[in-house]
Each structure stands twice: as structure tokens, then as C-alpha cells.
Design a protein around this motif. Sequence first.
Motif, PDB file in Angstrom:
ATOM      1  N   ARG A   1      31.148  57.256  44.306  1.00  0.00           N
ATOM      2  CA  ARG A   1      32.400  56.493  44.004  1.00  0.00           C
ATOM      3  C   ARG A   1      32.372  55.123  44.374  1.00  0.00           C
ATOM      4  O   ARG A   1      32.832  54.896  45.614  1.00  0.00           O
ATOM      5  CB  ARG A   1      33.583  57.625  44.453  1.00  0.00           C
ATOM      6  CG  ARG A   1      33.761  59.030  44.189  1.00  0.00           C
ATOM      7  CD  ARG A   1      34.614  59.497  45.076  1.00  0.00           C
ATOM      8  NE  ARG A   1      34.791  59.344  46.400  1.00  0.00           N
ATOM      9  CZ  ARG A   1      33.754  59.810  47.543  1.00  0.00           C
ATOM     10  NH1 ARG A   1      32.739  60.377  47.027  1.00  0.00           N
ATOM     11  NH2 ARG A   1      34.097  59.533  48.566  1.00  0.00           N
ATOM     12  N   ASP A   2      32.149  54.258  43.608  1.00  0.00           N
ATOM     13  CA  ASP A   2      32.070  52.724  44.010  1.00  0.00           C
ATOM     14  C   ASP A   2      33.182  52.220  43.014  1.00  0.00           C
ATOM     15  O   ASP A   2      33.247  52.470  41.926  1.00  0.00           O
ATOM     16  CB  ASP A   2      30.757  52.202  43.723  1.00  0.00           C
ATOM     17  CG  ASP A   2      29.715  52.874  44.531  1.00  0.00           C
ATOM     18  OD1 ASP A   2      29.973  53.600  45.647  1.00  0.00           O
ATOM     19  OD2 ASP A   2      28.563  52.331  44.336  1.00  0.00           O
ATOM     20  N   PHE A   3      33.593  51.090  43.686  1.00  0.00           N
ATOM     21  CA  PHE A   3      34.692  50.267  42.621  1.00  0.00           C
ATOM     22  C   PHE A   3      34.451  48.590  43.357  1.00  0.00           C
ATOM     23  O   PHE A   3      34.451  48.603  44.432  1.00  0.00           O
ATOM     24  CB  PHE A   3      36.111  50.623  43.203  1.00  0.00           C
ATOM     25  CG  PHE A   3      37.172  50.052  42.299  1.00  0.00           C
ATOM     26  CD1 PHE A   3      37.259  49.946  40.918  1.00  0.00           C
ATOM     27  CD2 PHE A   3      38.042  48.949  42.929  1.00  0.00           C
ATOM     28  CE1 PHE A   3      38.355  49.200  40.319  1.00  0.00           C
ATOM     29  CE2 PHE A   3      38.806  47.956  42.392  1.00  0.00           C
ATOM     30  CZ  PHE A   3      39.007  47.958  41.146  1.00  0.00           C
ATOM     31  N   LYS A   4      34.366  47.838  42.226  1.00  0.00           N
ATOM     32  CA  LYS A   4      34.347  46.468  42.427  1.00  0.00           C
ATOM     33  C   LYS A   4      35.379  45.629  41.719  1.00  0.00           C
ATOM     34  O   LYS A   4      35.631  46.044  40.649  1.00  0.00           O
ATOM     35  CB  LYS A   4      32.852  45.966  42.265  1.00  0.00           C
ATOM     36  CG  LYS A   4      31.727  46.576  42.952  1.00  0.00           C
ATOM     37  CD  LYS A   4      30.477  46.004  42.553  1.00  0.00           C
ATOM     38  CE  LYS A   4      29.266  46.536  43.061  1.00  0.00           C
ATOM     39  NZ  LYS A   4      27.940  45.847  42.574  1.00  0.00           N
ATOM     40  N   ILE A   5      35.973  44.764  42.341  1.00  0.00           N
ATOM     41  CA  ILE A   5      36.639  43.638  41.619  1.00  0.00           C
ATOM     42  C   ILE A   5      36.703  42.406  42.101  1.00  0.00           C
ATOM     43  O   ILE A   5      36.471  42.191  43.528  1.00  0.00           O
ATOM     44  CB  ILE A   5      38.415  44.180  41.813  1.00  0.00           C
ATOM     45  CG1 ILE A   5      39.070  43.213  40.888  1.00  0.00           C
ATOM     46  CG2 ILE A   5      38.721  44.298  43.180  1.00  0.00           C
ATOM     47  CD1 ILE A   5      40.581  43.769  40.799  1.00  0.00           C
ATOM     48  N   ALA A   6      36.458  41.284  41.014  1.00  0.00           N
ATOM     49  CA  ALA A   6      36.305  39.967  41.738  1.00  0.00           C
ATOM     50  C   ALA A   6      36.955  38.946  40.555  1.00  0.00           C
ATOM     51  O   ALA A   6      37.121  39.398  39.285  1.00  0.00           O
ATOM     52  CB  ALA A   6      34.803  39.614  41.588  1.00  0.00           C
TER      53      ALA A   6
ATOM     54  N   GLY B   1      39.174  32.186  44.612  1.00  0.00           N
ATOM     55  CA  GLY B   1      38.440  33.433  44.398  1.00  0.00           C
ATOM     56  C   GLY B   1      38.644  34.369  45.315  1.00  0.00           C
ATOM     57  O   GLY B   1      38.763  34.062  46.501  1.00  0.00           O
ATOM     58  N   PHE B   2      38.128  35.670  44.935  1.00  0.00           N
ATOM     59  CA  PHE B   2      38.373  36.936  45.750  1.00  0.00           C
ATOM     60  C   PHE B   2      37.258  37.869  45.319  1.00  0.00           C
ATOM     61  O   PHE B   2      36.914  38.049  43.962  1.00  0.00           O
ATOM     62  CB  PHE B   2      39.555  37.451  45.989  1.00  0.00           C
ATOM     63  CG  PHE B   2      39.991  38.132  44.852  1.00  0.00           C
ATOM     64  CD1 PHE B   2      39.830  39.654  44.736  1.00  0.00           C
ATOM     65  CD2 PHE B   2      40.544  37.751  43.769  1.00  0.00           C
ATOM     66  CE1 PHE B   2      40.223  40.454  43.670  1.00  0.00           C
ATOM     67  CE2 PHE B   2      40.720  38.419  42.498  1.00  0.00           C
ATOM     68  CZ  PHE B   2      40.494  39.729  42.583  1.00  0.00           C
ATOM     69  N   ALA B   3      36.707  38.763  46.142  1.00  0.00           N
ATOM     70  CA  ALA B   3      35.818  39.927  45.726  1.00  0.00           C
ATOM     71  C   ALA B   3      36.137  40.757  46.821  1.00  0.00           C
ATOM     72  O   ALA B   3      36.256  40.647  47.864  1.00  0.00           O
ATOM     73  CB  ALA B   3      34.591  39.333  45.753  1.00  0.00           C
ATOM     74  N   TYR B   4      36.177  42.193  46.101  1.00  0.00           N
ATOM     75  CA  TYR B   4      36.371  43.231  47.043  1.00  0.00           C
ATOM     76  C   TYR B   4      35.629  44.417  46.468  1.00  0.00           C
ATOM     77  O   TYR B   4      35.573  44.707  44.962  1.00  0.00           O
ATOM     78  CB  TYR B   4      37.884  43.954  47.130  1.00  0.00           C
ATOM     79  CG  TYR B   4      38.082  44.920  47.915  1.00  0.00           C
ATOM     80  CD1 TYR B   4      38.168  45.001  49.117  1.00  0.00           C
ATOM     81  CD2 TYR B   4      38.299  46.159  47.014  1.00  0.00           C
ATOM     82  CE1 TYR B   4      38.347  46.508  49.985  1.00  0.00           C
ATOM     83  CE2 TYR B   4      38.284  47.563  47.817  1.00  0.00           C
ATOM     84  CZ  TYR B   4      38.546  47.453  48.979  1.00  0.00           C
ATOM     85  OH  TYR B   4      38.737  48.725  49.631  1.00  0.00           O
ATOM     86  N   GLY B   5      35.084  45.315  47.405  1.00  0.00           N
ATOM     87  CA  GLY B   5      34.207  46.470  46.789  1.00  0.00           C
ATOM     88  C   GLY B   5      34.199  47.502  48.100  1.00  0.00           C
ATOM     89  O   GLY B   5      34.422  47.408  49.050  1.00  0.00           O
ATOM     90  N   THR B   6      34.391  48.868  47.466  1.00  0.00           N
ATOM     91  CA  THR B   6      34.524  49.833  48.220  1.00  0.00           C
ATOM     92  C   THR B   6      33.347  50.757  47.813  1.00  0.00           C
ATOM     93  O   THR B   6      33.227  51.031  46.499  1.00  0.00           O
ATOM     94  CB  THR B   6      35.761  50.670  48.360  1.00  0.00           C
ATOM     95  OG1 THR B   6      35.645  51.952  48.973  1.00  0.00           O
ATOM     96  CG2 THR B   6      36.240  51.185  46.836  1.00  0.00           C
ATOM     97  N   PHE B   7      32.637  51.531  48.593  1.00  0.00           N
ATOM     98  CA  PHE B   7      31.103  51.961  48.335  1.00  0.00           C
ATOM     99  C   PHE B   7      31.123  53.504  48.932  1.00  0.00           C
ATOM    100  O   PHE B   7      31.284  53.559  50.139  1.00  0.00           O
ATOM    101  CB  PHE B   7      29.822  51.285  48.401  1.00  0.00           C
ATOM    102  CG  PHE B   7      30.117  49.848  48.160  1.00  0.00           C
ATOM    103  CD1 PHE B   7      29.430  49.610  46.731  1.00  0.00           C
ATOM    104  CD2 PHE B   7      30.765  48.677  48.852  1.00  0.00           C
ATOM    105  CE1 PHE B   7      29.952  48.262  46.325  1.00  0.00           C
ATOM    106  CE2 PHE B   7      30.591  47.405  48.407  1.00  0.00           C
ATOM    107  CZ  PHE B   7      30.248  47.180  47.214  1.00  0.00           C
TER     108      PHE B   7
END
Length: 742
Positions: A185-190, A202-208
Amino acid sequence: MQHHLTPSRIALAVCLSLSATAQAAEDVQKTEDPSLEVIEVTARRTSENLQSVPVAVTSLSAEQMSQRGVEDLADVQWYSPNTTLQVSRGTNSTLTAYIRGIGQQDPLWGFEPGVGIYIDDIYIARPQGAVMDILDVQRIEVLRGPQGTLYGRNTIGGAVKYVTKKLHGDPELYVQGTLGSYNQRDFKIAGQMPLSDTFWAGFAYGTFNRDGFGEFKNTGADNYDKDIQAGRLSLAWYPSDDLSFSFMADRTWDDSNAKGGYRLTPSLVTGQQPYGNVFDSDTSMPTDNSVETGGEALTITYNINNDWTFKSITAHRDGDTDTNIDFDSTSQPALDIPALYDDKQFTQEFQLNFDNGNWQAVGGLYYLDGEACGVFETVLGLQGLTVENGGCVDTKSLAAYAQASFPLAKDLSMTLGGRYTRDEKDADVYRYVYLGIRYPHDQPTTPFAVQSDFADSATFNRFSPRVGLEYQLSDDIMAYGSYTNGFKSGGFDMRANKSVNPDADAPYDPEIVDTYELGFKAEWFNHRLRTNVAAFYSDYDDMQITVQRAVNNNTDVASQVLNAGKADIKGLELEATLAATDALQIIANAGYVDAEFKRVDYFDPNLGQVTDVSDLWSFANTPDWTGSLLAQYNLEAFGGDMVVSGGVNYRSKTQIFEVPSMLDFGSVTLWNASIAWYKDNWEVQLTGRNLTDKEYRLAGYNFAAVRDSNGNVTGPGLGGEDTIVGYYGDPRTVSLSVGYRF
């Protein structure tokens, strides 16, 4: 059924594929005109065409990594010849890196890697947290061979650059979700947006996240699970056309369970037989693990005029690790290692670039102030003893460097460069023996025995030159030759045991390598076939090898950092890309390394004397052959564009430590495939990795029991156990990703 490729077969496959598709390309040239895209790299600290850079470098874009199923930095190893990038034993995010046989597999504080890891232009001093997931990345570059002139610290084997996506001033938002095997279950937003005409953010976040590939059978906890979060904030300010400020802050949190190893032999203590699944284990410790790393960087760029540019790069980074590794992987505390690491670094670089069209030059000053501290316990629970190692090493490094490329004649140019480095190191080391079981968080008590307790300082300095010639045979063909000297600083053994080795407190020497390289970069058939070839020879002196041996009838451990006297490394590398048609592209790489020790002066703590063991030792984490072959086909389908990719990756037999052991494993052949579909703002990708479910070992611990000449156990090993424990690469996985770009 497993599929196996020998070195000769993979080399033949590469050659046949390229020759066949090259003929196909000539056949369709009259009706189609496909060509390869220009690849920009920053191997020489400025943006250049890959084909004009006289360095062996692999560059993978974000799109290429997505289509090849590259999930983190370790996966890049399959697409760069003679490169090893692997997750270290017992962890999820600590990196073991080798290039052309040069690296460092021991992640203990105070030991420095032989391959430099960079986030943009910021050097990462410690391997903890360096297995970075692919999050809002522009590209990853792998520079092979010593890069000390321009990249400085500990790039004696090469450098790996994790280049983040740059701010461009236009509003953008991208989200992606992934579901896959083992409950992935991965989620990325940038995203990024202008806050004014001159100020962008700018920003980036991910959960793996993923469940374990196996479990700890005696506790039910997941083994080989994944629980990682990463975030990044970027700011850019352009107060004028000639002046810019760029700020970046990043953070990674790894709360995955500490990995349990797979026992290759029955336990002498519990009688446990090896499990049927290599991802199953037992443990006598908590599986808690926490790694937090991150930092901040400010880059100021000033264009003095059309030819000169000044840059200042100021950065701070820190990391904390709290982990539990059960070496013997049983339910009894025969050999357990709980540990705490704490490191921080401050770096400042001033850089001046010159480019007038004929001459290109870069020079600068670099300063590093770093502190690495830690403590770990060797819990010998069956013997009622705990050995505690701890201490800190402070490093202050100052370097000055310059490199220039200039024409000598028509189509002939020369590169001259050099770097002077001065390192000052202050270390304090202790090694105490306690009665009973002890953990790093426990309150101080009086030790039963003191095996080491010292503080010392040392200074190391070196001038490392580079000389190269480049000849442009035509607009599309360039040949080069170079000589480069690489230098990695000396230091102190943070595991020093003076009770066994009286000289354990003496600093170990720097390691030096002289590398000679010949390269040939060419594009053929109207930029439809690209072939980059490199041949190299390295004369390696005083190679730093960390060695741990059980001593005193397997009741204690002696550690030493050995300066192996002399070694030679030679090899070949090929990277090729062919646009066979406007729809079909074939990508191949192959690497060969012949690495051999010529002299190794080893102090045997059991014999109490120095012997030459060069005939018994081999290079660790350095397969003779590496390679990959990938085909990619583009077509229109379901109202959008589709890219179908499939390929094979190969690594020949690998030895894990400097001496042969049961942990060494044979060749590895992995098959991967993906289907990506693009329509308007949508992206959908189905990826299969290790499709044949190949079982392969990456690392391990080897504190074996005493055996006779027939291999029969005649006595216990360290802690009363037979500790031969392996760690493995991922099994077959399938994932589906859906992304949308606003």
C-alpha cells in the motif's frame, strides 16, 4: 522452473539482439526516422550531454525507472554495470554500495563508505537511510570510478546521485496510489506552485507499506515488512536574472521491523531446523526498529557574467537509529545485537564555474564537520555476558579542488584536475564486559572487565590528481583516456578489542587507488544506436577491510580494520540503447570485473601473528559478470498510449565476505515486466518483479561452529551457537499503480 543465464549466454544475447535490431533499423531507415533522446547529466558539476562526458556514467530518468519497476535506490544496481547497491543485512534502509569492486559493507559508525551517495549536490556521510524510495525524482546517476576531484569525500569507487525534481514555476500536482503483493500500500503526492513571480514552493510526500514476506514464527510478527514515510519541501527565489536561492528540507522515517535472518544450519541450542521459507525466522528480541534521517540545504547561485558563475551550498544532515538484530535468529539470546546510532554533519561548499564555449572549468572549497556516535551490545545470553562497544568519532575535513577542460587541437581536448584533502579525526572508543544481559538504553553500571578504553586523534591528507584526453572522431563519436587517483581517509576501529589485539587502538591508514580508463562513446545510424564502452584498470593500495573473528574458543570477538596490502582490479563495461523502430527500443548493459588481492597482511588473533592470506581471500560483493537486457514497445491502445516492457537482469556468483563461506551464492537471473498506459492526465501501470520467484541471498552473518575437515560440527561457535544466517532479495511481486496529474 528456474531460468539460468551464464555470462557467455547473456553476452551472446546482448550481441545478437543489438546486431539483429541494428539490421532491422537499417531496413526501416527509409520509411521511419526514430532517434534516441539526448540525456543530460551533471557528472562534471554542470549540465552536459551524456555522450560528451569522458566518464563512465549511467543515467536513469524518473520515467525509465517507473517503467522498469525501480522502487528504490537499490534497484538501480541492475541497470548499471559492475555496480552493487543492496539493502544491508538486518535492515530495510541501510545501503551497501560497491562499484568496480570498491566499497564498504560494514555500516558501523566511524567507518566510511567507498561509494559517495549524494542528494542533489549534498554528500550523505552515513549509509543509514540511504536506500531512498523513488519520490519526485528527476533522475539517478551512477558515476563509476574515482570521482574525488569534483565530488571529494569517499568517492574512491564512484558516486551515486539522487537528483530531485526541480521547481519550474508552473502549478503542478501529482498523486499516485499503488496496491500489490503482500498487501503493498503505497501513496505518493507531489506538487509545486508559484507564490509570486519570483518565489516558488514545492513539496513531496510518500508512504510505503507492505506486510512481511515471512514471519517470526515464535512471535507471529511480520518479517521483511515495510513501514516507511518520506517527505521533502523545496523553495526557490529568483530576486534577479542573475541571482537565485534554493532551499530544500527532507526527512525519512523507517519504522519497519528489524529483519530476521534465515538459518542455513540447525540450531545447536534449540534444535530448530532451517525453515521451508527463507523469509521466516525466530527471535529472542523485540522486533522494534526506528531509523530517522534528514537534512536541510541552501544553495545560492550568482551569475557573475556570461562566463563565470558562483555557487554556495550550505547543508546540515542528521540521523538516528534504534534497532535490534538477532544474529543467531533463534528464540534464545545466544547472539543478539541491539544498537543505537547517532550522527550529524555540516557541510559548506563554495564553487566557481567558468565556461566560455572552449574552456570549461570548476573549482572550489569544501568543508565538512561531522560526528558519528553509537553503542551496541553483543548479548551472549547463554554465557551470561554482554559486551558493550561504544564511542564517537569526530571528523573535520577541508578540501580545495579544481578541474579544467580545454582544447589542444582541432577535435582534441584535455582535462586536468586535482583535489587536496585534509582530514582530522578524533575518536573515543570503549569496550566493556558486563555480567548478565544488557541493552543500550540501560542505566550505566560497573563493568566486569574493560577490554578497550582509549581516545586518540589522527590527521590524513592527500593530493588526488586527474588527467584525461578526449578526441572527437566525428560529431557522434568520442574516445577518451584518463588517469584518476582516488583517496579515502583512514580512521579508528570502533570495535577495537585491545585485550586480544594490543595494537587495536592504532589508526588504520587511508586507502588509495590509481585508475586508468579508456572509453568510447558513439551514436550510429542517425542517432538510433548508442554504444558506450569503457575499459579500466585499478591499482588498489591499503584497501580497508573490516574483519571480525571469534577468538578464545569462541567466547569473544576480535575486530580489526585491515589495510590489505595490494590488489588489482580490471574490467570492461558496455551500455547500449537501440531505437530499432519508432515503436521498439532495446536497452542492454554488461559488465566484467577481474579483482584479485596481491598481498594481504592479516593479524590472526588466534595465532597471534601476521600472515599473508591473499591466496585465501577474494573481493566481497563483486560478481565477475553483471548485465541486463530490456525490450520496450510503444503502441496506441484503449484510447491512449501504452508502453510494454520486459527484460532480464543477471549477476554471476557472488562472495559475501572476504573468505568463502556457506553464505556465498550462485548466479542470479531475474525476469521483470511492466505495462504502462497513459491518457490525458492519467497513468496506470502493472508491474511484475522477479517473475520466476528466484530465491537469492544478499548478505548474512557468519559466526560458524567449529567443524572438522568433513564439515561435521565438533564445537559451538560464538555464543554457543552455529550462526550462519542469510538475508534474501524480494520474492515475486506484482503491483498496480494509478496516478493522476492535475
